[in-house]
Design a protein around this motif. Sequence first.
Motif, mmCIF file in Angstrom:
data_model
loop_
_atom_site.group_PDB
_atom_site.id
_atom_site.type_symbol
_atom_site.label_atom_id
_atom_site.label_comp_id
_atom_site.label_asym_id
_atom_site.label_seq_id
_atom_site.Cartn_x
_atom_site.Cartn_y
_atom_site.Cartn_z
ATOM 1 N N ASP A 170 -7.647 0.301 -5.340
ATOM 2 C CA ASP A 170 -8.246 1.569 -4.940
ATOM 3 C C ASP A 170 -7.823 1.893 -3.518
ATOM 4 N N VAL A 171 -7.526 3.156 -3.272
ATOM 5 C CA VAL A 171 -7.182 3.618 -1.931
ATOM 6 C C VAL A 171 -8.151 4.718 -1.532
ATOM 7 N N GLN A 172 -8.222 4.962 -0.235
ATOM 8 C CA GLN A 172 -9.134 5.960 0.304
ATOM 9 C C GLN A 172 -8.344 7.093 0.944
ATOM 10 N N GLN A 173 -9.058 8.146 1.329
ATOM 11 C CA GLN A 173 -8.385 9.261 1.981
ATOM 12 C C GLN A 173 -7.795 8.858 3.323
ATOM 13 N N ILE A 213 3.440 -1.015 -8.487
ATOM 14 C CA ILE A 213 2.260 -0.855 -7.634
ATOM 15 C C ILE A 213 1.461 0.307 -8.199
ATOM 16 N N ILE A 214 0.183 0.077 -8.477
ATOM 17 C CA ILE A 214 -0.693 1.110 -9.035
ATOM 18 C C ILE A 214 -1.814 1.352 -8.032
ATOM 19 N N MET A 215 -1.928 2.585 -7.545
ATOM 20 C CA MET A 215 -2.925 2.934 -6.537
ATOM 21 C C MET A 215 -3.746 4.122 -7.016
ATOM 22 N N VAL A 216 -5.058 3.993 -6.940
ATOM 23 C CA VAL A 216 -5.965 5.034 -7.426
ATOM 24 C C VAL A 216 -6.793 5.562 -6.258
ATOM 25 N N ASP A 217 -6.676 6.861 -5.994
ATOM 26 C CA ASP A 217 -7.515 7.522 -4.992
ATOM 27 C C ASP A 217 -8.716 8.101 -5.725
ATOM 28 N N GLN A 218 -9.845 7.437 -5.592
ATOM 29 C CA GLN A 218 -11.017 7.808 -6.377
ATOM 30 C C GLN A 218 -11.617 9.143 -5.950
#
Length: 401
Positions: A170-173, A213-218
Amino acid sequence: MKKLKHFNPSLFRRAALTLIATFSCQIPVFADENEDKLIALSNWAYTDYSDLFLTEYSMPQMGSGYLYTCFSNLNCIGLKDNKVDILINNKKSTVGSIDETIAMMEAAIKPVGASCTIFPADNPWNTDVSNLPVHKNSDIYITSIGLDGNIHPDFGTEWNGAPNGIPVIDVQQHTPRRKVNFTFSEESDHELYPFPNHPPIEGGPNGAGDRHIIMVDQKSCKLFELFSAWPPNSEGNESPDHWQAGSGAIFNLRSNELRGEYKTSADAAGLPIFPGLVRYSEVMEQKEINHALRFTVKKTQRAYVHPATHFASKSTDPNLPPMGLRLRLKADFDITNFSEEAQVILRALKKYGMFLADNGGNWFISGVPDPRWNDKNLAQLKNVPGSAFEAVETGDLILPQ
């Protein structure tokens, strides 16, 4: 110290994860330069709680009688009398009760699947295919993949010293965005990609495989995926400033929009990877998977079926399966003697099936690595033969222009 005898670790873990989500956006200690602390806290939140203790003495910062853990001398999470307190840079503040803390998360910073569904309910990944007609070429396709082959869980705990599977972060703003140089530049999305410190790479930092690489901006509900990703100044990337990847794709998790025709993604078929991964929380906590899975085969034909948008083969053999082909486990296949986690996965394969997404090992099913997986129980999936599957009709075959 003494261990706490009456304690609900599930509630405390949810509260801890809430704090991670909430305070990472609101408290300066979790600024980008301290992201390693956030990662450490997140990793702790998934442990088995063998190191949680009730203090028998007073901590000057927190007080006495806390069930607590600290990831530095000045940063702690504590639970006392159903109240959650957090110590940030040696300053204590009360978040509230466990229920209030969880409600804070559910009302504001929700995980993927709450504020961000993994694509809309009517998206192909989320549709029930148990009643779709069998494809006219089903027997041909299954034979080409291997009637006597068996499905293989390409995920679990560890393999060759690295987490086994395709990791998701998970990534953030506030996560730093960086430019990526692409080998397949014309088919890749060229927005800036979010890179936390040391993002997990499939196969590990020195892996020689697909290096996804899998990144999700919730918060923005965006999915960022990279194939063959290398950080600056690394074996596969001489650039001192930019990341290098074979290809990259960005998906809006609120949209059903496909990539352009004949356009790849971080997966050969032009599909997103994240929605097709088996995740520990679904299998062992929710006891249900509500989406199709991702799988690979060694040989495919030079064609695809939507929602795929790309092929990765020079072969025009019509007996080979096309990218995007959807298989399902036959309804009459008996799963009663399989392990609990295997049964959850097999039920999903009967209801939602799996998409052919890449060239790789025959019958390999993808998932997210997790130290909590029981590899022995997952291995029971290897007792499911290829003959137990059938292809279903989902759309027209799209050939090269």
